[in-house]
Design an enzyme around this catalytic site. Sequence first.
Site, mmCIF file in Angstrom:
data_model
loop_
_atom_site.group_PDB
_atom_site.id
_atom_site.type_symbol
_atom_site.label_atom_id
_atom_site.label_comp_id
_atom_site.label_asym_id
_atom_site.label_seq_id
_atom_site.Cartn_x
_atom_site.Cartn_y
_atom_site.Cartn_z
ATOM 1 N N HIS A 12 50.055 89.274 -36.840
ATOM 2 C CA HIS A 12 49.331 89.708 -35.645
ATOM 3 C C HIS A 12 47.915 90.055 -36.109
ATOM 4 O O HIS A 12 47.714 91.051 -36.812
ATOM 5 C CB HIS A 12 49.983 90.952 -35.030
ATOM 6 C CG HIS A 12 51.329 90.710 -34.430
ATOM 7 N ND1 HIS A 12 51.553 90.708 -33.067
ATOM 8 C CD2 HIS A 12 52.536 90.478 -35.005
ATOM 9 C CE1 HIS A 12 52.839 90.485 -32.826
ATOM 10 N NE2 HIS A 12 53.461 90.342 -33.992
ATOM 11 N N ASP A 15 55.178 90.522 -39.709
ATOM 12 C CA ASP A 15 55.000 91.102 -38.369
ATOM 13 C C ASP A 15 53.940 92.201 -38.435
ATOM 14 O O ASP A 15 54.113 93.308 -37.937
ATOM 15 C CB ASP A 15 56.315 91.648 -37.808
ATOM 16 C CG ASP A 15 56.386 91.595 -36.282
ATOM 17 O OD1 ASP A 15 55.338 91.398 -35.653
ATOM 18 O OD2 ASP A 15 57.482 91.758 -35.734
ATOM 19 N N HIS A 26 56.359 83.741 -26.876
ATOM 20 C CA HIS A 26 56.750 85.149 -26.989
ATOM 21 C C HIS A 26 57.304 85.635 -25.661
ATOM 22 O O HIS A 26 56.756 85.336 -24.600
ATOM 23 C CB HIS A 26 55.551 86.005 -27.401
ATOM 24 C CG HIS A 26 55.925 87.374 -27.872
ATOM 25 N ND1 HIS A 26 56.356 88.363 -27.019
ATOM 26 C CD2 HIS A 26 55.939 87.922 -29.121
ATOM 27 C CE1 HIS A 26 56.619 89.461 -27.712
ATOM 28 N NE2 HIS A 26 56.368 89.225 -28.992
ATOM 29 N N HIS A 73 59.680 83.883 -30.287
ATOM 30 C CA HIS A 73 60.290 85.208 -30.144
ATOM 31 C C HIS A 73 61.022 85.147 -28.812
ATOM 32 O O HIS A 73 60.399 85.124 -27.756
ATOM 33 C CB HIS A 73 59.170 86.262 -30.162
ATOM 34 C CG HIS A 73 59.575 87.642 -29.761
ATOM 35 N ND1 HIS A 73 59.073 88.764 -30.393
ATOM 36 C CD2 HIS A 73 60.380 88.116 -28.780
ATOM 37 C CE1 HIS A 73 59.557 89.856 -29.810
ATOM 38 N NE2 HIS A 73 60.358 89.475 -28.834
ATOM 39 N N HIS A 90 53.912 85.381 -39.987
ATOM 40 C CA HIS A 90 54.053 86.232 -38.797
ATOM 41 C C HIS A 90 52.962 87.299 -38.815
ATOM 42 O O HIS A 90 53.217 88.481 -39.011
ATOM 43 C CB HIS A 90 55.438 86.874 -38.757
ATOM 44 C CG HIS A 90 55.804 87.417 -37.414
ATOM 45 N ND1 HIS A 90 57.040 87.229 -36.852
ATOM 46 C CD2 HIS A 90 55.107 88.142 -36.510
ATOM 47 C CE1 HIS A 90 57.092 87.818 -35.669
ATOM 48 N NE2 HIS A 90 55.910 88.386 -35.445
ATOM 49 N N LYS A 94 52.897 79.473 -30.352
ATOM 50 C CA LYS A 94 53.822 80.605 -30.425
ATOM 51 C C LYS A 94 54.287 80.962 -29.021
ATOM 52 O O LYS A 94 53.483 81.222 -28.130
ATOM 53 C CB LYS A 94 53.134 81.809 -31.062
ATOM 54 C CG LYS A 94 53.899 83.121 -30.926
ATOM 55 C CD LYS A 94 55.231 83.092 -31.674
ATOM 56 C CE LYS A 94 56.071 84.337 -31.365
ATOM 57 N NZ LYS A 94 55.414 85.597 -31.696
ATOM 58 N N HIS A 140 55.437 97.508 -28.028
ATOM 59 C CA HIS A 140 55.704 96.780 -26.786
ATOM 60 C C HIS A 140 55.461 97.633 -25.538
ATOM 61 O O HIS A 140 55.989 97.343 -24.468
ATOM 62 C CB HIS A 140 57.121 96.207 -26.815
ATOM 63 C CG HIS A 140 57.255 95.104 -27.810
ATOM 64 N ND1 HIS A 140 56.814 93.822 -27.574
ATOM 65 C CD2 HIS A 140 57.728 95.102 -29.080
ATOM 66 C CE1 HIS A 140 57.030 93.077 -28.643
ATOM 67 N NE2 HIS A 140 57.580 93.830 -29.567
ATOM 68 N N HIS A 186 61.954 86.830 -36.613
ATOM 69 C CA HIS A 186 62.906 87.951 -36.714
ATOM 70 C C HIS A 186 64.247 87.581 -36.069
ATOM 71 O O HIS A 186 64.666 88.156 -35.056
ATOM 72 C CB HIS A 186 62.351 89.247 -36.135
ATOM 73 C CG HIS A 186 61.445 89.100 -34.951
ATOM 74 N ND1 HIS A 186 61.850 88.554 -33.770
ATOM 75 C CD2 HIS A 186 60.145 89.430 -34.782
ATOM 76 C CE1 HIS A 186 60.848 88.557 -32.918
ATOM 77 N NE2 HIS A 186 59.796 89.076 -33.506
#
Length: 572
Positions: free
Chosen positions: A143, A367, A226, A253, A141, A224, A327, A279
């Site tokens: 980024h 993450d 999201h 996610h 995970h 992925k 976010h 998660h």
Amino acid sequence: MALTIPRSQYVATYGPTVGDKVRLGDTDLWATIEQDFLTKGDECKFGGGKSVRDGMAQSSTSTRDNPNVLDFALTNVMIIDAKLGIIKADIGIRDGRIVGIGQAGNPDTMDNVTPNMIIGASTEVHNGAHLIATAGGIDTHIHWICPQQAQHAIENGITTMIGGGSGPADGTHATTCTPGKFNIERMFQACEALPVNIGFFGKGNCSMLEPLKEQVVAGALGLKIHEDWGATPAVIDAALKVADEMDVQVAIHTDTLNESGFLEDTMKAINGRVIHTFHTEGAGGGHAPDIIKAAMYPNVLPASTNPTRPFTVNTIDEHLDMLMVCHHLDKRVPEDVAFADSRIRPETIAAEDILHDMGVFSIMSSDSQAMGRVGEVVTRTWQTADKMKAQRGALGDEGNDNFRIKRYIAKYTINPAIAHGISQYVGSLEVGKLADIVLWKPQFFGVKPEFVMKKGFISFAKMGDPNASIPTPQPVFYRPMFGANAKANTESAVYFVSQASVDANIKAQYGIQKETLAVKGCRDVGKKDLVHNNATPEITVDPERYEVRVDGEHITCEPATKVPLAQRYFLF
């Protein structure tokens, strides 16, 4: 004539053997060696007056043309491995791969030398007698916000980083996707200098198939999905169709806001196909409040990210601020605050601790820089294990914590490798795999490795003043070694990619030097295949009180007020 020596003297010379207990860091976890592959009296030890010398434990006649001669022998080392168990052995390395777990040495003068573990004049040797060897960790995970993450990861024992992104763009801050061929190509080119194995996720958020396929052909090892791009049933179905056709994994996610459906709708769209849930507790995102229920399905490979690991008195407060930043939320907007509050639930975070200890949650990840710490995956795993021993007691072991230790080490080694189709290359210290090996002093286990090997060559290490007369004077800190330099770096790390991209010869197309290895078997796995972490009990969540029940029993635990492997290790 045999010489009998006290156990204490043997351990001081050659390290622990069968029955000896070793404490892991300052935790209350104790590992007991289950099997010793070494012949007593024929142990290999290098140094003045020791046995690895010409005509003794080193062969006088064997050249490197002999395929049984090692490039590197790690001797008398304690191994903690999800597949091999907790054992004592020599590790033999040749051509960047592990070729033997057994007894190294000179078969002309020694008994029981493993046939392909000859020490010769071309063999480097390191004494592992008071060290623990583990497989390099795998973080699924990532980024890719900045390249400096790789150094922080390897300094905690992570040697494979899987994720997505293209730098500090908003899309990368929030989602682990490298969207499209242009960005994928540039990221391969940019990561040539990084000392870790790497795999990239393409953006899986598209309801049509062709835009997804072209990313897999461009080199994505998986897709992925999201919620910030829209985790709709149509998107989920399309990504899984492409994954099934092209043998790659899908990571997801899910939809925190339940905009396009609830957990049941997402599971209906998945329709029994294998998927890796990120998660899975939900603080990092996912159907509120019951995404945690996804862990009960046999086709779901459930992971945690490390900011909730373990549940402590500071977890909740920290998460609210992290969520706002990652976010792009605004504390002045009531809807944004409600969104954040819906994700951060003490009840489900407490349950996550226990689900890990029960082997229901199977994978640990970071993450990185997006609500997680890239250099703490290994540390947070063992903090969770220690907290669970303190709160739940032993897991049925007799006088040691071996089963719990094997369960937890699997979460960041073999299980993420299985999930992403790379377990034939990495994830354990089994023969045939890349020699990505992490060496720890027991008192620093889980926090600060002694050194990290990549494909059998030392890449990063704790190193003292380079101008000193010996290697140990202060300041001692992690420095890149020869394995992380120049062409040795590109020879010591690999890219994990799709088979379609290997067939398209992206290595030549992009002008990259690292080896490209294709992921395999991503669609044939299930929860049942995950080592020591394959439980699938019924999980329910009270929609108002957020209480989590496993097979009808309410599971919860208190937040920790202190954890091991923490401040005493980071004074300097």
